[in-house]
Scaffold this active site. Structure first.
Site, PDB file in Angstrom:
ATOM      1  N   ASP A 101       0.123  -4.966   9.745  1.00 52.57           N
ATOM      2  CA  ASP A 101      -0.931  -3.987   9.458  1.00 52.57           C
ATOM      3  C   ASP A 101      -2.153  -4.746   8.934  1.00 52.57           C
ATOM      4  O   ASP A 101      -2.129  -5.256   7.816  1.00 52.57           O
ATOM      5  CB  ASP A 101      -0.433  -2.971   8.417  1.00 52.57           C
ATOM      6  CG  ASP A 101      -1.518  -1.957   8.070  1.00 52.57           C
ATOM      7  OD1 ASP A 101      -1.523  -1.449   6.933  1.00 52.57           O
ATOM      8  OD2 ASP A 101      -2.377  -1.681   8.942  1.00 52.57           O
ATOM      9  N   TRP A 141       0.869  -1.183   0.000  1.00 52.06           N
ATOM     10  CA  TRP A 141       0.000   0.000   0.000  1.00 52.06           C
ATOM     11  C   TRP A 141       0.902   1.229   0.000  1.00 52.06           C
ATOM     12  O   TRP A 141       1.755   1.370   0.887  1.00 52.06           O
ATOM     13  CB  TRP A 141      -0.888  -0.035   1.246  1.00 52.06           C
ATOM     14  CG  TRP A 141      -1.817   1.123   1.393  1.00 52.06           C
ATOM     15  CD1 TRP A 141      -2.706   1.606   0.468  1.00 52.06           C
ATOM     16  CD2 TRP A 141      -1.973   1.948   2.546  1.00 52.06           C
ATOM     17  NE1 TRP A 141      -3.406   2.668   0.981  1.00 52.06           N
ATOM     18  CE2 TRP A 141      -2.973   2.897   2.264  1.00 52.06           C
ATOM     19  CE3 TRP A 141      -1.380   1.967   3.802  1.00 52.06           C
ATOM     20  CZ2 TRP A 141      -3.392   3.872   3.174  1.00 52.06           C
ATOM     21  CZ3 TRP A 141      -1.786   2.907   4.733  1.00 52.06           C
ATOM     22  CH2 TRP A 141      -2.771   3.867   4.404  1.00 52.06           C
ATOM     23  N   LYS A 157     -12.984  -0.470   7.014  1.00 53.13           N
ATOM     24  CA  LYS A 157     -13.646  -1.355   6.043  1.00 53.13           C
ATOM     25  C   LYS A 157     -14.614  -2.300   6.716  1.00 53.13           C
ATOM     26  O   LYS A 157     -15.751  -2.438   6.272  1.00 53.13           O
ATOM     27  CB  LYS A 157     -12.603  -2.153   5.240  1.00 53.13           C
ATOM     28  CG  LYS A 157     -11.757  -1.285   4.335  1.00 53.13           C
ATOM     29  CD  LYS A 157     -10.581  -0.711   5.082  1.00 53.13           C
ATOM     30  CE  LYS A 157      -9.726   0.113   4.162  1.00 53.13           C
ATOM     31  NZ  LYS A 157      -8.647   0.805   4.887  1.00 53.13           N
TER      32      LYS A 157
HETATM   33  C1  LIG Z   1      -3.213  -2.031   4.206  1.00 51.35           C
HETATM   34  C2  LIG Z   1      -3.890  -0.769   4.664  1.00 51.35           C
HETATM   35  N1  LIG Z   1      -3.569  -0.244   5.890  1.00 51.35           N
HETATM   36  C3  LIG Z   1      -4.143   0.882   6.336  1.00 51.35           C
HETATM   37  C4  LIG Z   1      -5.073   1.561   5.572  1.00 51.35           C
HETATM   38  C5  LIG Z   1      -5.650   2.851   6.156  1.00 51.35           C
HETATM   39  O1  LIG Z   1      -6.947   2.677   6.582  1.00 51.35           O
HETATM   40  P1  LIG Z   1      -7.704   3.844   7.412  1.00 51.35           P
HETATM   41  O2  LIG Z   1      -8.248   3.172   8.615  1.00 51.35           O
HETATM   42  O3  LIG Z   1      -8.775   4.334   6.486  1.00 51.35           O
HETATM   43  O4  LIG Z   1      -6.729   4.916   7.768  1.00 51.35           O
HETATM   44  C6  LIG Z   1      -5.427   1.076   4.301  1.00 51.35           C
HETATM   45  C7  LIG Z   1      -6.396   1.806   3.451  1.00 51.35           C
HETATM   46  N2  LIG Z   1      -6.493   1.563   2.253  1.00 51.35           N
HETATM   47  C8  LIG Z   1      -7.413   2.051   1.288  1.00 51.35           C
HETATM   48  C9  LIG Z   1      -7.781   3.535   1.376  1.00 51.35           C
HETATM   49  C10 LIG Z   1      -6.584   4.455   1.342  1.00 51.35           C
HETATM   50  O5  LIG Z   1      -5.731   4.339   0.418  1.00 51.35           O
HETATM   51  O6  LIG Z   1      -6.479   5.271   2.271  1.00 51.35           O
HETATM   52  C11 LIG Z   1      -6.917   1.697  -0.128  1.00 51.35           C
HETATM   53  O7  LIG Z   1      -5.877   1.018  -0.232  1.00 51.35           O
HETATM   54  O8  LIG Z   1      -7.627   2.043  -1.092  1.00 51.35           O
HETATM   55  C12 LIG Z   1      -4.852  -0.106   3.862  1.00 51.35           C
HETATM   56  O9  LIG Z   1      -5.178  -0.633   2.662  1.00 51.35           O
END
Ligand SMILES: Cc1[nH+]cc(COP(=O)(O)O)c(/C=N/[C@@H](CC(=O)O)C(=O)O)c1O
Length: 398
Positions: A211, A130, A246
């Site tokens: 993560d 990511w 999610k």
């Molecule tokens: C692996 C991973 N870790 C952490 C996050 C962050 O999650 P949050 O709780 O919203 O801070 C995301 C978010 N991924 C999606 C959204 C983004 O890019 O922020 C994505 O990969 O589309 C991940 O894909």
């Protein structure tokens, strides 16, 4: 005064949301940002969340500052989800857990902590990973390297290369791992492979940083946490960042957690204190509304059970879209292997399309994927899947 400030090129993932919103194509499909959409293409409000919201709304209550570590019920919810309700390390108070501003906030606090207390440690991320993993750790002045992970040519994991690479690393180097639902490839390690990875980490005295942002979207809540719980069983020090964006569909409420598994109660206390200190100097304390929703859903037995069922329904719908897309594509293109669509786990599939083909999908068909060919399978539904499949056939045949 600010003329020397660089223009921001935009985020390769979040930037797609703006482009998609501005696209006037009536058939447009958003397979970009990692968000779960239901069969009607809508972002759901889970039933368990609706109940929690009603309890928060009536009677309406004041909104005081939360503790720097967030609500105790939010923290407890993270711990029990990650390690198991009856985990011995929880009985023994060996886990320092804070509620954070999403998984991103957890990663940021973790990166700051590592920069401050392990200044010589480098952080190694999977290749690919990511994109924000790299930005967050580099933004905290932690040097970032990449370990071999995905082989595009064979749509498989470069496992032996990855292990050989780990064996060259130094004590206290950090390895950033995806316990399930790898982003962006969807390719996960088997349990046997995890055992090998954790043995190397133990032998080299590396620091695993797991993560987990999609717990429940792979196999199930427990299986998806296999690597986490195996590391605990092995007595490894361990960082875990988790996100409820999610699996609670609470993206904008910014709810997640950071947990650090420590060898002794004294070390847990020291780490917990410094996590609080790090929070204070970045954002002081986490948001209360999302924290209260997490607290209620995670700690009310009936709501927790309902929540797990709702996550599995989302998981199963994604899996059905994977197999449907695979069969439609196989019918139309007999000389290309689409097994990856059902071998991969979670929200994402690494389609292997070239950047030009991804661009064509966007410009010709209004179908949005990330430029590295990541497709968010959760954006598919019965009314758009044939359109997407035909468009993929069109760009693949050019
Ligand atoms: C692996 C991973 N870790 C952490 C996050 C962050 O999650 P949050 O709780 O919203 O801070 C995301 C978010 N991924 C999606 C959204 C983004 O890019 O922020 C994505 O990969 O589309 C991940 O894909």
């Amino acid at each position: 005064m600010f003329e020397r400030i660089d223009y921001y090129a935009g985020d390769p993932i979040l930037g797609l949301m703006d482009k998609f919103a501005a696209d006037t194509n009536p058939d447009k499909v958003n397979l970009g940002v990692g968000v779960y959409y239901d069969e009607d293409g809508k972002l759901p409000v889970l039933e368990c969340v609706k109940t929690a919201e009603q309890r928060i709304a009536d009677p309406i209550s004041p909104r005081p500052y939360l503790p720097m570590a967030g609500l105790p019920g939010h923290r407890k919810g993270c711990q029990e989800l990650l390690f198991g309700k009856d985990a011995q390390i929880l009985q023994d108070d060996l886990v320092a857990t804070i509620a954070t501003i999403g998984g991103s906030g957890a990663l940021k606090v973790g990166a700051e902590f590592i920069h401050e207390w392990f200044p010589k440690s480098k952080c190694y991320v999977s290749d690919p990973t990511w994109g924000n993993h790299i930005a967050i750790f580099e933004g905290s002045d932690v040097e970032v390297g990449k370990y071999p992970y995905y082989d595009k040519a064979t749509s498989s994991i470069k496992f032996d290369e990855m292990i050989a690479f780990f064996e060259t690393l130094n004590k206290d180097d950090v390895i950033l791992l995806h316990p399930c639902c790898h982003n962006p490839t969807g390719m996960d390690l088997t349990r046997e492979q995890w055992d090998t990875v954790l043995n190397v980490i133990q032998a080299r005295e590396l620091i695993p940083f797991m993560d987990i942002a999609y717990q429940g979207f792979g196999e199930d809540m427990e299986s998806d946490a296999y690597a986490i719980r195996k590391a605990v069983d092995m007595g490894l020090p361990l960082f875990v960042s988790n996100s409820f964006s999610k699996n609670l569909s609470l993206y904008g409420e910014r709810v997640g957690g950071l947990s650090v598994v420590c060898p002794t109660v004294d070390e847990t206390e020291r780490v917990f204190g410094q996590l609080n200190s790090t929070v204070r100097r970045i954002y002081s304390s986490p948001p209360s509304h999302g924290g209260r929703v997490v607290d209620i859903v995670m700690n009310d037995e009936a709501l927790h059970e309902q929540w797990v069922g709702e996550v599995y329904a989302m998981r199963d719908r994604i899996k059905s879209m994977r197999s449907k897309l695979k069969s439609v594509l196989e019918e139309k293109i007999s000389d290309r292997n689409f097994d990856y669509l059902t071998e991969q786990n979670g929200m994402f599939s690494f389609t292997g399309l070239t950047p030009e083909q991804v661009e064509q999908l966007q410009s010709k068909f209004g179908i949005y994927m990330v430029s590295n060919s990541r497709m968010c399978v959760a954006g598919l539904n019965s009314s758009n899947i044939d359109y997407v499949a035909n468009a993929m056939v069109d760009v693949l045949k050019d």
